[in-house]
Design an enzyme around this catalytic site. Structure first.
Site, PDB file in Angstrom:
ATOM      1  N   SER A  91      79.017  -2.682 -13.527  1.00 54.90           N
ATOM      2  CA  SER A  91      77.994  -1.810 -13.705  1.00 54.90           C
ATOM      3  C   SER A  91      78.532  -0.606 -14.519  1.00 54.90           C
ATOM      4  CB  SER A  91      77.244  -1.511 -12.390  1.00 54.90           C
ATOM      5  OG  SER A  91      76.087  -0.548 -12.647  1.00 54.90           O
ATOM      6  N   GLY A  92      77.874  -0.244 -15.636  1.00 52.79           N
ATOM      7  CA  GLY A  92      78.166   0.838 -16.378  1.00 52.79           C
ATOM      8  C   GLY A  92      79.251   0.347 -17.554  1.00 52.79           C
ATOM      9  N   THR A 126      74.444  -4.590 -20.504  1.00 46.77           N
ATOM     10  CA  THR A 126      72.943  -4.967 -21.233  1.00 46.77           C
ATOM     11  C   THR A 126      72.850  -4.441 -22.799  1.00 46.77           C
ATOM     12  OG1 THR A 126      72.151  -4.436 -19.164  1.00 46.77           O
ATOM     13  CG2 THR A 126      70.596  -3.907 -20.826  1.00 46.77           C
ATOM     14  N   ASN A 177      76.404   3.928 -13.644  1.00 45.45           N
ATOM     15  CA  ASN A 177      75.264   3.646 -14.848  1.00 45.45           C
ATOM     16  C   ASN A 177      74.074   4.189 -14.869  1.00 45.45           C
ATOM     17  OD1 ASN A 177      74.769   2.626 -17.117  1.00 45.45           O
ATOM     18  ND2 ASN A 177      74.852   0.554 -16.570  1.00 45.45           N
ATOM     19  N   SER A 208      71.619   0.590 -15.143  1.00 48.45           N
ATOM     20  CA  SER A 208      72.429  -0.502 -14.499  1.00 48.45           C
ATOM     21  C   SER A 208      71.420  -1.751 -14.145  1.00 48.45           C
ATOM     22  CB  SER A 208      73.129  -0.285 -13.160  1.00 48.45           C
ATOM     23  OG  SER A 208      73.561  -1.290 -12.690  1.00 48.45           O
ATOM     24  N   SER A 209      71.770  -2.926 -14.839  1.00 52.32           N
ATOM     25  CA  SER A 209      70.900  -4.086 -14.528  1.00 52.32           C
ATOM     26  C   SER A 209      71.007  -4.399 -13.210  1.00 52.32           C
ATOM     27  CB  SER A 209      71.179  -5.263 -15.451  1.00 52.32           C
ATOM     28  OG  SER A 209      70.968  -4.880 -16.785  1.00 52.32           O
ATOM     29  N   GLY A 237      79.264  -8.334 -13.077  1.00 49.15           N
ATOM     30  CA  GLY A 237      80.500  -8.927 -12.993  1.00 49.15           C
ATOM     31  C   GLY A 237      81.077  -8.653 -11.633  1.00 49.15           C
ATOM     32  N   GLU A 273      82.562  -7.281  -7.949  1.00 50.61           N
ATOM     33  CA  GLU A 273      82.077  -5.815  -7.528  1.00 50.61           C
ATOM     34  C   GLU A 273      82.835  -5.811  -6.260  1.00 50.61           C
ATOM     35  OE1 GLU A 273      77.573  -4.777  -9.586  1.00 50.61           O
ATOM     36  OE2 GLU A 273      77.841  -5.097  -7.315  1.00 50.61           O
TER      37      GLU A 273
END
Length: 1316
Positions: free
Chosen positions: A175-176, A180, A224, A227-228, A447, A449
């Site tokens: 994330s970040g 995206t 992020n 973040s998605s 990804g 985590e």
């Protein structure tokens, strides 16, 4: 931090060769992960310590294990490469260092690692994603340009078109990390390069889906701001022409818990804040919303605002994208009503009544009003639950905590259905009527985590990444095997990490997932009971499962990337994902149609792409007879993941790994620890490890020959077969034949061999440099010695002279001078005498020669005198002889004078008279001849005048006849004549080659014929005929240009004639700007009856249209030659040398005899020029066309230079400058210096100069800023950051020097603004 992975070198014996003094190695470091060190003492087998010196000067005795020696550092020439596989030593420190150099110093965020594109988030907007960059990458081979997300997209698009096979681009990362944004850019690339000719704007709709899904599926997290919180796989569909016709989206594992809970400094989904920011708008008053601070579900994280983000403006953008997709106001208001209801539901307060009861306050009314629900029923069943037994149904009150959980479960359920509904409607908007030919899928998925507290969501995410990593490993292994087979290299089994045991632990029979579903079926199932089952089944039985020492509520799984500890709390509740049935029944009865449809038993999907389609798993999945299991969160996620894997396995994958460089979101800051963690987690290092086990370095024979020809002997170079030369040289240089293999087109090297060859090459160049330096320094020293010797002799001379000044020496010197004087006088006199004798002799012979010559001339006169005066002379002689002896000298003189007078009067006078009579007779003859000739000329002149008079009379008669015939036939034939004239001209242009027409007629003849027809219509004063003729002419020209829109000669022909015709109309039909330069005779020829200003405008527009198409055709014909000819071709042979290119090979490295050269460009320019000249194109138009062509050459070359780091070298600058000189010479040869075309090449010329100039000191920075006036600061910095040394002797541009240039350029720009 993750445990460090110690790279191992293949051969211990081979390693000892390089563990010598002054060589460099990598040693572990707690802060930077790896640190570079230089060996200060040779390492011997058996030594326990390696003596090194760190970069800061610290000396260290590093303990080593002989079985695992420190990894060697690559030569500096290989650092900063576009592809990590180009490195000779492939290991973790080399990868980290290469990424850091590119990211921090060169400001390059993209790097290849074999088939992977590594993308590092710069946390800064970069100007590298414009349409110009897209077009620059379009059609290019992947290895020809710098690494870029557009290069991956182009490769996928090209493979789809070439192989007719579906493609996938897998974008993953933390994330970040920028997943995206990367996925968004790939979709934008496809939308730009594959625009359809229809007016449906499918590409815009595909791109418009991104803002909507980001609004409802993205949120601010601690890592992020955007973040998605879900996975997304977008299939972009193409037709047979490979143009976008539609798209389809699948989503995975939405983080529903975020709707009701956010951690500190985090936000809920963006759409809630956008809606609250617009609450004061009149159209949203009925939603009864307010500030985000007023709602529990939006203020929980304590961060309702993102710096730099305007939620209200984003709301407007979201509405626009809804409109673009055809989702109009009613649909949008229904969605907003559902969202507002969720916010109001979160504000419902539940109060405790006793120990086992709860009640709800009045805040529930708005929720029920918005969704059309019975408020009493909702209030009752949020606080009670129904227990159904075999004999009766019991209503039991819930505690406050249970009621709050029921409320939150309802909110999550509603948002989940709403999210799926929005995705479904987007898919409806993107569906297409035709048949899909191929597709490219873009997977934007979370990804690997690992957090301080990991729960159900992290477990599912890491499970998905295990499946993706397995697919990735198999694909890499397959590519390696195919490469070996294609090159006929013996295949040896490569050991690679197989994570199938971890996947079996999770999804196999009686695995973690099955035990979770089993526990969810039990009425009193608990997280603790499920965890105990895991302990019983896997602790001490499966090495990948561990029990934490200090916790009884967690378990540890050893994933491919790292060990992760999961908290079991909440696993069962999130897996069940259920809402009490009574609440579901109440929602089914809602008066709000959208809410009621969400909770129907069997909702009918109107979209063929709905997420409710049946899914077939990639591997057999055990089915439970219980319906609740089929609806569990794990079951749904597992099936959708299986479908995703089936799709990916059926496509050709392309991988993008996004890396987060630091946790503080600082631009271009590189945290080695964080990056190393992510590289291990995303599979980049696994790819490197697989490559390093076999032959990681691969060179084509052409590349090897170009790079290492300096190591070849003259005898080897005399062989014609380059492939055979490479084999002979390599066998001589590397004795161990196991260190390389010869393929069909490439040479495969084991790790370290390229570094060894680079060392040999560097040593050879260094030896050559030393030899040159030796000669030059010897010459300089000899020159200095001779100068010093001359100075010493001069000093000695004066010193000795000073010493010699004494009385005796002076006396001796004076005596010597006297002796020298007399001696020199004697010698000079003797020489003078000799010269005098010689001069007298020469004069005697010369005078004799002249006397004889004169004598021969007067011989006839002498004879005459002798004949006429013989007697007289005899008498006078006797008298004279008689008188002289007795006369005085004066008397003798008088006598001589009288004799001379007698001679002149009586002897010479008759002779003169004879001559005069002869001359007079000749003059009379000549005068008679001249008089006769004059008479003949006069007679011929009279004849000519008579003939001219007769010719004029005959012409007058013929003209009268013509005028009479024209007058009699004009009434019936004039229109047909005009049409036939126009059609004849157009027929010539349509069926005859313009070049042949031009050769056989004067330039502009069709234009003049057309204008003659106009004058004739004006002479007759017939407006209908003129209108008909002009319309036919214009339509005919348009038709010809349309039919031959790609024919350069035809366009040139009609551009010239249209322009001539237009100029004739301007000059003779009332254009004052043109007519003021007319002569009186030209003014007599002007049109008398018509002002053709309207037609002049139409013709002007037509000429501009033809000119634009004319330029486009020229650009299309030459554009594909520019980069190969200007950048890749070596005009100065042998000056450049190729460097390693890694997995992505340059297409220009192939020995292609059809490659375009600088000569190709010059020939094409000459063809354009000769064609324009033959067609008589106006000189100003010709110069403008040449200027535009030169601008195109300069711009394309410069843009390609910016996008190709491998071209930014000193030697390439010399090549470019040489090519520019060829273009300038061509301009001079064609006499086009006044076209200003040379000035358009100035930016490219300055870029070439910048590559060659020294870039070290402050003076260098000042000179660069003063000289590069045609380049912007961004362009200068880009070239400096991309500068790549070809040899070890060249130095990289330091970041401090780049900053100096930036500061000076900024100061100069501010000074210019102040003066302005």
């Amino acid at each position: 931090p993750l445990p460090l992975q110690q790279p191992r070198l293949r051969s211990h014996k081979y390693c000892l060769v390089f563990l010598l003094q002054y060589n460099r190695v990598w040693i572990p470091d707690n802060e930077e992960v790896w640190q570079s060190a230089e060996i200060t003492k040779n390492y011997k087998a058996g030594d326990r310590f390696l003596h090194v010196q760190l970069e800061d000067g610290t000396e260290l005795s590093y303990p080593v294990d002989p079985a695992a020696l420190p990894p060697l550092r690559n030569p500096d020439i290989l650092v900063g490469e576009n592809d990590l596989t180009a490195l000779s030593y492939l290991h973790e420190p080399a990868v980290l260092h290469n990424l850091k150099i590119r990211f921090v110093e060169s400001k390059l965020i993209y790097t290849y690692s074999g088939i992977i594109l590594v993308a590092i988030n710069p946390y800064k907007q970069l100007p590298i994603y414009g349409d110009a960059i897209i077009h620059a990458y379009s059609g290019q081979n992947m290895g020809d340009m710098d690494p870029h997300i557009f290069a991956v997209a182009e490769e996928a698009y090209k493979q789809m078109a070439r192989n007719n096979k579906n493609q996938s681009i897998i974008v993953s990362g933390e994330s970040g990390a920028g997943k995206t944004v990367s996925a968004r850019y790939t979709m934008r690339y496809f939308a730009t390069v594959s625009k359809s000719s229809s007016n449906a704007h499918v590409e815009d709709k595909v791109l418009a889906s991104n803002p909507i899904t980001e609004a409802v599926g993205n949120a601010k997290t601690t890592r992020n701001d955007n973040s998605s919180r879900f996975g997304k796989y977008t299939e972009i569909s193409f037709d047979q022409n490979y143009q976008i016709i539609g798209a389809n989206m699948r989503t995975y594992l939405l983080e529903k818990s975020r709707v009701v809970f956010q951690s500190e400094n985090e936000r809920n989904y963006h759409i809630f804040y956008q809606l609250c920011a617009s609450a004061m708008q009149p159209e949203y008053e009925h939603l009864k919303l307010g500030n985000a601070e007023e709602f529990n579900y939006t203020r929980m994280g304590g961060s309702t605002v993102i710096e730099g983000i305007d939620d209200r403006a984003n709301m407007v953008e979201t509405q626009k994208t809804f409109d673009l997709l055809g989702l109009k106001g009613d649909f949008q208001m229904d969605v907003f009503k559902m969202l507002a209801a969720i916010l109001h539901l979160g504000n419902v307060e539940i109060a405790a009544v006793g120990d086992e009861r709860s009640s709800i306050n009045k805040h529930l009314n708005i929720f029920c009003e918005l969704l059309g629900l019975n408020c009493d029923k909702v209030a009752r069943w949020l606080c009670h639950r129904k227990i159904v037994t075999t004999s009766e149904t019991v209503t039991k009150p819930m505690t406050r905590a249970q009621a709050a959980n029921a409320r939150d479960a309802l909110a999550k359920k509603i948002y989940s259905h709403l999210f799926d509904f929005i995705v479904e409607r987007i898919n409806q908007a993107l569906q297409f009527p035709g048949k899909q030919h191929t597709f490219i899928g873009v997977l934007d998925i979370y990804g690997f985590e690992t957090f301080d507290v990991n729960s159900f969501e992290q477990f599912c995410i890491n499970y998905a990444n295990e499946k993706l990593q397995q697919q990735f490993n198999l694909h890499v292994f397959k590519l390696e095997q195919e490469e070996y087979m294609k090159e006929d290299i013996p295949w040896t089994l490569i050991d690679f990490y197989d994570n199938q045991p971890v996947i079996d632990l999770i999804e196999a029979k009686m695995g973690i997932l099955e035990l979770l579903d089993e526990e969810c079926l039990l009425p009193h199932g608990k997280d603790e009971n499920w965890l105990q089952k895991l302990y019983n089944n896997f602790v001490n039985k499966n090495s990948l499962f561990e029990k934490p020492r200090m916790s009884n509520t967690s378990f540890i799984i050893q994933h491919f990337a790292d060990k992760v500890e999961y908290k079991c709390e909440g696993f069962l509740e999130k897996n069940r994902d259920t809402v009490h049935e009574v609440l579901i029944e109440i929602l089914k009865e809602s008066k709000f149609h959208l809410c009621a449809n969400f909770f129907q038993d069997s909702p009918v999907s109107v979209s063929p792409f709905s997420s409710t389609i049946n899914i077939k798993s990639a591997r057999p999945v055990l089915k439970s007879p219980n319906k609740q299991t089929l609806l569990s969160g794990v079951f749904q996620f597992r099936n959708s993941l299986s479908l995703l894997m089936v799709t990916l396995n059926a496509t050709t994958p392309h991988y993008v790994r996004c890396i987060k460089p630091n946790d503080e979101k600082l631009p271009f800051e590189f945290d080695s620890k964080r990056v190393a963690q992510q590289l291990r987690a995303c599979g980049v290092l696994e790819t490197i490890r697989i490559s390093a086990q076999s032959y990681p370095s691969r060179w084509t024979y052409i590349e090897f020959f170009s790079r290492y020809s300096i190591l070849m002997t003259q005898q080897e170079l005399s062989i014609n077969d380059k492939k055979q030369i490479c084999k002979i040289v390599l066998q001589r240089l590397i004795q161990d034949h196991n260190q390389y293999q010869f393929g069909r087109t490439k040479i495969f090297f084991r790790a370290g061999q390229v570094a060894y060859l680079e060392k040999l090459r560097s040593d050879k160049l260094r030896h050559a440099c030393i030899l040159i330096q030796k000669r030059v320094r010897g010459w300089l020293q000899r020159r200095r010695f001779l100068s010093m010797r001359r100075a010493a002799l001069t000093v000695q001379q004066y010193f000795r002279g000073q010493q010699a000044i004494t009385a005796r020496n002076l006396k001796q010197t004076w005596a010597a001078i006297i002796i020298q004087k007399y001696c020199r006088g004697y010698l000079v006199r003797r020489l003078c005498q000799l010269i005098h004798v010689a001069a007298v002799t020469i004069q005697a012979y010369t005078r004799g020669f002249l006397a004889r010559k004169k004598y021969r001339k007067v011989q006839p006169i002498k004879n005459l005198i002798s004949v006429t005066g013989n007697n007289l002379c005899s008498v006078k002689n006797m008298n004279t002889m008689a008188i002289i002896p007795n006369s005085s000298p004066f008397a003798c003189l008088v006598l001589l004078s009288s004799a001379l007078s007698f001679y002149i009067c009586h002897v010479l006078s008759p002779f003169n008279r004879v001559l005069e009579s002869h001359f007079q007779s000749q003059k009379e003859i000549y005068e008679k001849e001249i008089e006769g000739l004059n008479f003949k000329v006069e007679h011929l002149s009279q004849d000519i005048n008579h003939l001219q008079k007769l010719f004029r009379e005959e012409n007058d008669i013929n003209d009268g006849i013509r005028l009479e015939v024209s007058r009699l036939t004009s009434e019936n034939l004039v229109c047909s004549r005009c049409r036939s004239t126009t059609q004849m001209c157009l027929w010539h242009s349509k069926y005859l080659k313009p070049r042949g027409v031009v050769v056989n007629m004067i330039p502009g003849l069709p234009a003049h014929i057309l204008f003659m027809c106009v004058r004739y219509a004006d002479y007759l004063n017939d407006p209908d005929m003129l209108k008909s003729f002009m319309n036919v002419t214009i339509d005919g020209i348009k038709q010809v240009v349309k039919e031959h829109s790609e024919d350069f000669e035809m366009l040139s022909f009609w551009l010239s004639n249209t322009y001539y015709f237009l100029n004739c109309l301007k000059q003779y039909s009332g254009e004052e700007e043109f007519m003021k330069y007319n002569t009186p005779r030209q003014n007599k020829n002007c049109l008398k009856h018509f002002d053709l200003s309207e037609y002049r405008q139409i013709l002007s527009d037509l000429a501009i249209r033809i000119y634009h198409q004319f330029i486009i055709v020229m650009e299309n014909n030459i554009q594909h030659m520019i980069v190969p000819g200007m950048l890749e071709y070596e005009s100065l042979q042998g000056i450049s040398g190729l460097k390693p290119t890694g997995f992505r090979k340059r297409s220009s490295s192939i020995d292609d005899t059809d490659t375009y050269t600088m000569t190709s460009i010059l020939q094409q320019l000459s063809y354009f020029y000769s064609t324009m000249c033959q067609n008589g194109l106006d000189s100003e138009l010709l110069k403008q066309a040449v200027k535009q062509l030169f601008f195109l050459i300069g711009a394309v070359t410069l843009n390609s230079l910016f996008l190709r780091k491998d071209m930014c070298s000193c030697r390439k600058g010399m090549q470019i400058r040489c090519n520019i000189s060829y273009l300038e010479e061509w301009l001079k040869d064609k006499n086009l210096q006044s076209s200003n075309a040379k000035e358009t090449l100035e930016p490219l010329s300055q870029a070439a100069w910048l590559l060659q100039v020294k870039k070290i000191t402050d003076d260098d920075a000042k000179e660069i800023c003063e000289h590069c006036t045609s380049l912007s600061t961004v362009q200068i910095v880009k070239i400096l950051n991309s500068y790549t040394p070809i040899d070890d002797f060249e130095k990289r541009v330091t970041p401090s020097f780049v900053r100096k240039v930036q500061v000076r350029a900024a100061t100069a720009a501010s000074d210019v603004q102040l003066t302005a």
